[in-house]
Design a protein around this motif. Structure first.
Motif, PDB file in Angstrom:
ATOM      1  N   ASP A 177       0.821  -1.211   0.000  1.00  0.00           N
ATOM      2  CA  ASP A 177       0.000   0.000   0.000  1.00  0.00           C
ATOM      3  C   ASP A 177       0.856   1.263   0.000  1.00  0.00           C
ATOM      4  O   ASP A 177       0.323   2.373  -0.119  1.00  0.00           O
ATOM      5  N   THR A 178       2.157   1.110   0.157  1.00  0.00           N
ATOM      6  CA  THR A 178       3.056   2.255   0.161  1.00  0.00           C
ATOM      7  C   THR A 178       2.975   3.008  -1.158  1.00  0.00           C
ATOM      8  O   THR A 178       3.140   2.425  -2.235  1.00  0.00           O
ATOM      9  N   ALA A 179       2.684   4.296  -1.079  1.00  0.00           N
ATOM     10  CA  ALA A 179       2.513   5.111  -2.281  1.00  0.00           C
ATOM     11  C   ALA A 179       2.231   6.547  -1.876  1.00  0.00           C
ATOM     12  O   ALA A 179       1.974   6.836  -0.703  1.00  0.00           O
ATOM     13  N   MET A 180       2.241   7.426  -2.876  1.00  0.00           N
ATOM     14  CA  MET A 180       1.722   8.768  -2.691  1.00  0.00           C
ATOM     15  C   MET A 180       0.233   8.692  -2.996  1.00  0.00           C
ATOM     16  O   MET A 180      -0.163   8.180  -4.041  1.00  0.00           O
ATOM     17  N   TYR A 181      -0.568   9.199  -2.070  1.00  0.00           N
ATOM     18  CA  TYR A 181      -2.015   9.147  -2.222  1.00  0.00           C
ATOM     19  C   TYR A 181      -2.533  10.532  -2.589  1.00  0.00           C
ATOM     20  O   TYR A 181      -2.182  11.528  -1.942  1.00  0.00           O
ATOM     21  N   TYR A 182      -3.390  10.554  -3.614  1.00  0.00           N
ATOM     22  CA  TYR A 182      -3.925  11.808  -4.117  1.00  0.00           C
ATOM     23  C   TYR A 182      -5.448  11.829  -4.005  1.00  0.00           C
ATOM     24  O   TYR A 182      -6.121  10.847  -4.334  1.00  0.00           O
ATOM     25  N   CYS A 183      -5.965  12.957  -3.606  1.00  0.00           N
ATOM     26  CA  CYS A 183      -7.388  13.228  -3.627  1.00  0.00           C
ATOM     27  C   CYS A 183      -7.725  13.871  -4.973  1.00  0.00           C
ATOM     28  O   CYS A 183      -6.947  14.695  -5.477  1.00  0.00           O
ATOM     29  N   ALA A 184      -8.864  13.502  -5.552  1.00  0.00           N
ATOM     30  CA  ALA A 184      -9.261  14.061  -6.841  1.00  0.00           C
ATOM     31  C   ALA A 184     -10.759  14.326  -6.859  1.00  0.00           C
ATOM     32  O   ALA A 184     -11.527  13.618  -6.195  1.00  0.00           O
ATOM     33  N   ALA A 185     -11.140  15.317  -7.625  1.00  0.00           N
ATOM     34  CA  ALA A 185     -12.551  15.694  -7.739  1.00  0.00           C
ATOM     35  C   ALA A 185     -12.995  15.663  -9.194  1.00  0.00           C
ATOM     36  O   ALA A 185     -12.296  16.180 -10.074  1.00  0.00           O
ATOM     37  N   TYR A 186     -14.144  15.044  -9.423  1.00  0.00           N
ATOM     38  CA  TYR A 186     -14.695  14.938 -10.772  1.00  0.00           C
ATOM     39  C   TYR A 186     -15.502  16.186 -11.067  1.00  0.00           C
ATOM     40  O   TYR A 186     -16.453  16.511 -10.341  1.00  0.00           O
ATOM     41  N   ASP A 187     -15.127  16.860 -12.132  1.00  0.00           N
ATOM     42  CA  ASP A 187     -15.795  18.100 -12.510  1.00  0.00           C
ATOM     43  C   ASP A 187     -16.763  17.831 -13.659  1.00  0.00           C
ATOM     44  O   ASP A 187     -16.336  17.436 -14.743  1.00  0.00           O
ATOM     45  N   GLU A 188     -18.056  18.006 -13.402  1.00  0.00           N
ATOM     46  CA  GLU A 188     -19.083  17.729 -14.409  1.00  0.00           C
ATOM     47  C   GLU A 188     -18.942  18.636 -15.631  1.00  0.00           C
ATOM     48  O   GLU A 188     -19.352  18.257 -16.730  1.00  0.00           O
ATOM     49  N   LEU A 189     -18.380  19.814 -15.466  1.00  0.00           N
ATOM     50  CA  LEU A 189     -18.207  20.731 -16.597  1.00  0.00           C
ATOM     51  C   LEU A 189     -17.099  20.252 -17.535  1.00  0.00           C
ATOM     52  O   LEU A 189     -17.100  20.583 -18.718  1.00  0.00           O
ATOM     53  N   VAL A 190     -16.170  19.495 -16.997  1.00  0.00           N
ATOM     54  CA  VAL A 190     -15.033  19.011 -17.782  1.00  0.00           C
ATOM     55  C   VAL A 190     -15.227  17.562 -18.210  1.00  0.00           C
ATOM     56  O   VAL A 190     -14.749  17.124 -19.251  1.00  0.00           O
ATOM     57  N   GLY A 191     -15.906  16.802 -17.350  1.00  0.00           N
ATOM     58  CA  GLY A 191     -16.168  15.398 -17.662  1.00  0.00           C
ATOM     59  C   GLY A 191     -15.040  14.471 -17.298  1.00  0.00           C
ATOM     60  O   GLY A 191     -14.848  13.422 -17.920  1.00  0.00           O
ATOM     61  N   GLU A 192     -14.286  14.860 -16.256  1.00  0.00           N
ATOM     62  CA  GLU A 192     -13.199  14.007 -15.814  1.00  0.00           C
ATOM     63  C   GLU A 192     -12.757  14.446 -14.419  1.00  0.00           C
ATOM     64  O   GLU A 192     -13.219  15.459 -13.895  1.00  0.00           O
ATOM     65  N   TYR A 193     -11.834  13.676 -13.846  1.00  0.00           N
ATOM     66  CA  TYR A 193     -11.212  14.091 -12.578  1.00  0.00           C
ATOM     67  C   TYR A 193     -10.223  15.209 -12.923  1.00  0.00           C
ATOM     68  O   TYR A 193      -9.077  14.950 -13.281  1.00  0.00           O
ATOM     69  N   ALA A 194     -10.695  16.423 -12.822  1.00  0.00           N
ATOM     70  CA  ALA A 194      -9.937  17.570 -13.299  1.00  0.00           C
ATOM     71  C   ALA A 194      -9.160  18.286 -12.202  1.00  0.00           C
ATOM     72  O   ALA A 194      -8.324  19.139 -12.509  1.00  0.00           O
ATOM     73  N   HIS A 195      -9.451  17.954 -10.949  1.00  0.00           N
ATOM     74  CA  HIS A 195      -8.811  18.669  -9.844  1.00  0.00           C
ATOM     75  C   HIS A 195      -8.106  17.666  -8.941  1.00  0.00           C
ATOM     76  O   HIS A 195      -8.707  16.645  -8.563  1.00  0.00           O
ATOM     77  N   TRP A 196      -6.870  17.992  -8.606  1.00  0.00           N
ATOM     78  CA  TRP A 196      -6.034  17.071  -7.844  1.00  0.00           C
ATOM     79  C   TRP A 196      -5.337  17.803  -6.705  1.00  0.00           C
ATOM     80  O   TRP A 196      -4.958  18.974  -6.842  1.00  0.00           O
ATOM     81  N   GLY A 197      -5.160  17.078  -5.597  1.00  0.00           N
ATOM     82  CA  GLY A 197      -4.370  17.613  -4.507  1.00  0.00           C
ATOM     83  C   GLY A 197      -2.886  17.368  -4.755  1.00  0.00           C
ATOM     84  O   GLY A 197      -2.497  16.771  -5.768  1.00  0.00           O
ATOM     85  N   GLN A 198      -2.069  17.802  -3.814  1.00  0.00           N
ATOM     86  CA  GLN A 198      -0.624  17.679  -3.968  1.00  0.00           C
ATOM     87  C   GLN A 198      -0.119  16.310  -3.544  1.00  0.00           C
ATOM     88  O   GLN A 198       1.030  15.950  -3.830  1.00  0.00           O
ATOM     89  N   GLY A 199      -0.956  15.561  -2.860  1.00  0.00           N
ATOM     90  CA  GLY A 199      -0.587  14.214  -2.440  1.00  0.00           C
ATOM     91  C   GLY A 199      -0.100  14.146  -1.012  1.00  0.00           C
ATOM     92  O   GLY A 199       0.426  15.130  -0.460  1.00  0.00           O
ATOM     93  N   THR A 200      -0.274  12.991  -0.402  1.00  0.00           N
ATOM     94  CA  THR A 200       0.242  12.732   0.935  1.00  0.00           C
ATOM     95  C   THR A 200       0.869  11.337   0.920  1.00  0.00           C
ATOM     96  O   THR A 200       0.295  10.386   0.386  1.00  0.00           O
ATOM     97  N   GLN A 201       2.053  11.235   1.476  1.00  0.00           N
ATOM     98  CA  GLN A 201       2.811   9.982   1.403  1.00  0.00           C
ATOM     99  C   GLN A 201       2.366   9.007   2.485  1.00  0.00           C
ATOM    100  O   GLN A 201       2.255   9.374   3.660  1.00  0.00           O
ATOM    101  N   VAL A 202       2.146   7.777   2.073  1.00  0.00           N
ATOM    102  CA  VAL A 202       1.847   6.683   2.991  1.00  0.00           C
ATOM    103  C   VAL A 202       2.945   5.635   2.818  1.00  0.00           C
ATOM    104  O   VAL A 202       3.184   5.156   1.706  1.00  0.00           O
TER     105      VAL A 202
END
Length: 117
Positions: free
Chosen positions: A88-113
């Motif tokens: 499970d070791t990885a950089m974990y990213y949060c993402a948000a799906y934007d209906e105006l774009v039709g994809e996961y268009a917004h991403w956080g900077q990541g947090t290391q696990v």
């Protein structure tokens, strides 16, 4: 839309961590949200997603161990990770799906696990 993750760290195998993601900005067009991860030398992979209505889905590798949740009143996303494994070791990213774009268009900077054996 700005996404800021927190909660990563170093944990022993079998342990738990809870990741959080705070969303701000113009979030009116955001519907689903998700957690992704990327390990060194590997491609980014989907970990879990949650729809605007609260339906969730998980990668097979984390099903039964991870739980995604969302508090729309606070614009926050969480990932409870139990029974962690070294893989499970990885950089974990949060993402948000934007209906105006039709994809996961917004991403956080990541947090290391990092999970030690």
């Amino acid at each position: 839309v700005q996404l800021v993750e927190s909660g990563g760290g170093l944990v022993q195998a079998g342990g738990s961590l809870r990741l959080s993601c705070a969303a701000s900005g113009s979030i009116f067009s955001i519907s689903a949200m998700g957690w992704f991860r990327q390990a060194p030398g590997k491609e980014r992979e989907l970990v879990a997603t949650i729809s605007d209505g609260g339906s969730s889905s998980y990668a097979d590798s984390v099903t039964g161990r991870f739980t995604i949740s969302r508090d729309k009143s606070k614009n926050t996303l969480h990932l409870q990770m139990n029974s962690l494994k070294p893989e499970d070791t990885a950089m974990y990213y949060c993402a948000a799906y934007d209906e105006l774009v039709g994809e996961y268009a917004h991403w956080g900077q990541g947090t290391q696990v990092t999970v030690s054996a």
